[in-house]
Design a protein around this motif. Sequence first.
Motif, short mmCIF file in Angstrom:
data_model
loop_
_atom_site.label_atom_id
_atom_site.label_comp_id
_atom_site.label_asym_id
_atom_site.label_seq_id
_atom_site.Cartn_x
_atom_site.Cartn_y
_atom_site.Cartn_z
N PRO A 169 0.83 -1.21 0.00
CA PRO A 169 0.00 0.00 0.00
C PRO A 169 0.86 1.25 0.00
O PRO A 169 1.95 1.26 0.59
CB PRO A 169 -0.81 -0.13 1.30
N VAL A 170 0.39 2.29 -0.68
CA VAL A 170 1.15 3.55 -0.73
C VAL A 170 0.40 4.71 -0.09
O VAL A 170 0.97 5.77 0.13
CB VAL A 170 1.51 3.92 -2.18
N ARG A 171 -0.87 4.51 0.22
CA ARG A 171 -1.66 5.59 0.81
C ARG A 171 -2.43 5.05 2.02
O ARG A 171 -3.20 4.10 1.90
CB ARG A 171 -2.64 6.16 -0.23
N ALA A 172 -2.19 5.61 3.19
CA ALA A 172 -2.86 5.19 4.41
C ALA A 172 -3.50 6.38 5.10
O ALA A 172 -2.95 7.49 5.10
CB ALA A 172 -1.87 4.51 5.36
N MET A 188 2.26 2.46 13.47
CA MET A 188 2.32 1.17 12.79
C MET A 188 1.95 1.30 11.31
O MET A 188 2.53 0.62 10.46
CB MET A 188 1.39 0.17 13.48
N ALA A 189 1.00 2.17 10.99
CA ALA A 189 0.64 2.39 9.59
C ALA A 189 1.80 3.01 8.82
O ALA A 189 2.08 2.65 7.67
CB ALA A 189 -0.60 3.28 9.49
N LEU A 190 2.48 3.95 9.44
CA LEU A 190 3.63 4.61 8.82
C LEU A 190 4.70 3.59 8.43
O LEU A 190 5.31 3.68 7.35
CB LEU A 190 4.20 5.66 9.77
N PRO A 195 8.91 4.15 0.38
CA PRO A 195 9.34 5.49 -0.05
C PRO A 195 8.35 6.05 -1.06
O PRO A 195 7.93 5.36 -1.98
CB PRO A 195 10.71 5.22 -0.69
N GLY A 196 7.98 7.30 -0.86
CA GLY A 196 6.97 7.91 -1.71
C GLY A 196 5.57 7.70 -1.22
O GLY A 196 4.61 8.20 -1.83
N GLY A 197 5.40 6.98 -0.12
CA GLY A 197 4.07 6.76 0.43
C GLY A 197 3.51 8.00 1.10
O GLY A 197 4.23 8.97 1.36
N LEU A 244 5.35 11.28 2.91
CA LEU A 244 4.63 12.53 3.08
C LEU A 244 3.53 12.34 4.12
O LEU A 244 2.74 11.41 4.03
CB LEU A 244 4.01 12.97 1.75
N VAL A 245 3.50 13.22 5.12
CA VAL A 245 2.46 13.18 6.14
C VAL A 245 1.67 14.47 6.10
O VAL A 245 2.25 15.56 6.12
CB VAL A 245 3.05 12.97 7.55
#
Length: 311
Positions: A169-172, A188-190, A195-197, A244-245
Motif C-alpha cells: 500500500p502507498v496511501r494510508a 504502525m501504519a507509517l 518510499p513515496g508513500g 509525506l504526512v
Amino acid sequence: MSAIQRAAVRSSSPLATAVGGPILVASDGTSVSSDALFNAARLAARAYGGEIAILGVSEPVPGVAAGVDVLPVPPALDEVRRQHLLDDLRREVSVSASGDPAWPIHALIGSPARTLAMAADQQHATVIVMGIGRHNPLDRLFGTETTLATLRESRVPILAVGPTFPSQPVRAVVGLDFSVASVQAAHMALQLLPPGGQLTLVHVRPRFEHPSSEWAAWDADYGRTLPPLFEQVRAQLDVPDHVLVETVTLRGDPAPSLLAYAQQVNAELLAVGTQRHSLYERILVGSVATKVLRTAKIGVLAVPGNARETE
C-alpha cells in the motif's frame, strides 16, 4: 483540565511498539483471498521484523443432548477435526503464490476469537493478520464474525485485509483522536508505507449543532488546540523524509467520515485505535473500529487501547 488537554497529555506518552514478535496469520484453510492474506503478512514482517506463523482454530464439537443428560464428545473426534484443519492450512499455504511451506503452521481447538487472542498474547505477537470476513446481518447481530470477535478480545493489533489488498500500500489514512491507541495506529501504519508513500492523519471533530455562545466558545477553543496536537503527534512519529504526512480535520460521525475520506483519496489502508466498551455499548453503538470493519472495502489496521506494551 479539558478533554482536549487530557488528550494532549495521553498522546505525549512514549510509543510502545511490539516489534520483532511473530506475525500471526489467522486462517481456516479455505480462504479465497489467501494471496492477499499472505502478502499482508509478508508486508508486516518486513515492516516490524517478525517471523510469519500460521494459526487455525476449530471449534470443539458440542455435546449432544439426550434427555436431561448431555452425551460427551469423544476426544478423538476433536483431534480428527484439528488434523483436518491442519491439513487444510498446509494445503492453503502450499498452493498459494504468496505462501511459504517453511512457515510454522498450527491448528488448535477452541473458541476461535478467544483462542486467537490468547495465542497472540502468549506468543508476544506483533500483529494478527486476518481476513475482513463476511458482512451479513446475522454476523453483525450475533457477533459471530471471527475478525470482529477477535478484535474485541485481542490485546494485539489486527491487520484485516480483503482480496484486493495490495502487496505494497502507498496511501494510508489514520483516524486520530489523540489517544495513545490512535497514535500507535499511526506509527504502525507509517511503518507499512514505502518510499513515496503518503500518510494522512484525520481527526473528526463534533458537528457544530448548538446555537449557544458557550458551545461556540468551546468549539473555537477546540479548533485552536488541534494544530499543536497534530504537530506533537508528527514529532512522536519521527517521519522519514521519504514519506509525506498531512493532517486533515473533518466534522461528523467518525466511522463514516473516515471511510468516506479514505475512499475519496483512494487509500488502501485505514488505521484506527480501539477502546474497550461494555456489552451494552457494543450492541447499541459499537466502537469506531467495529463500525469501520463492518463496512470497509480496504485494509484496516486496528490497534487496541489495552495493547501489551513491549520495548
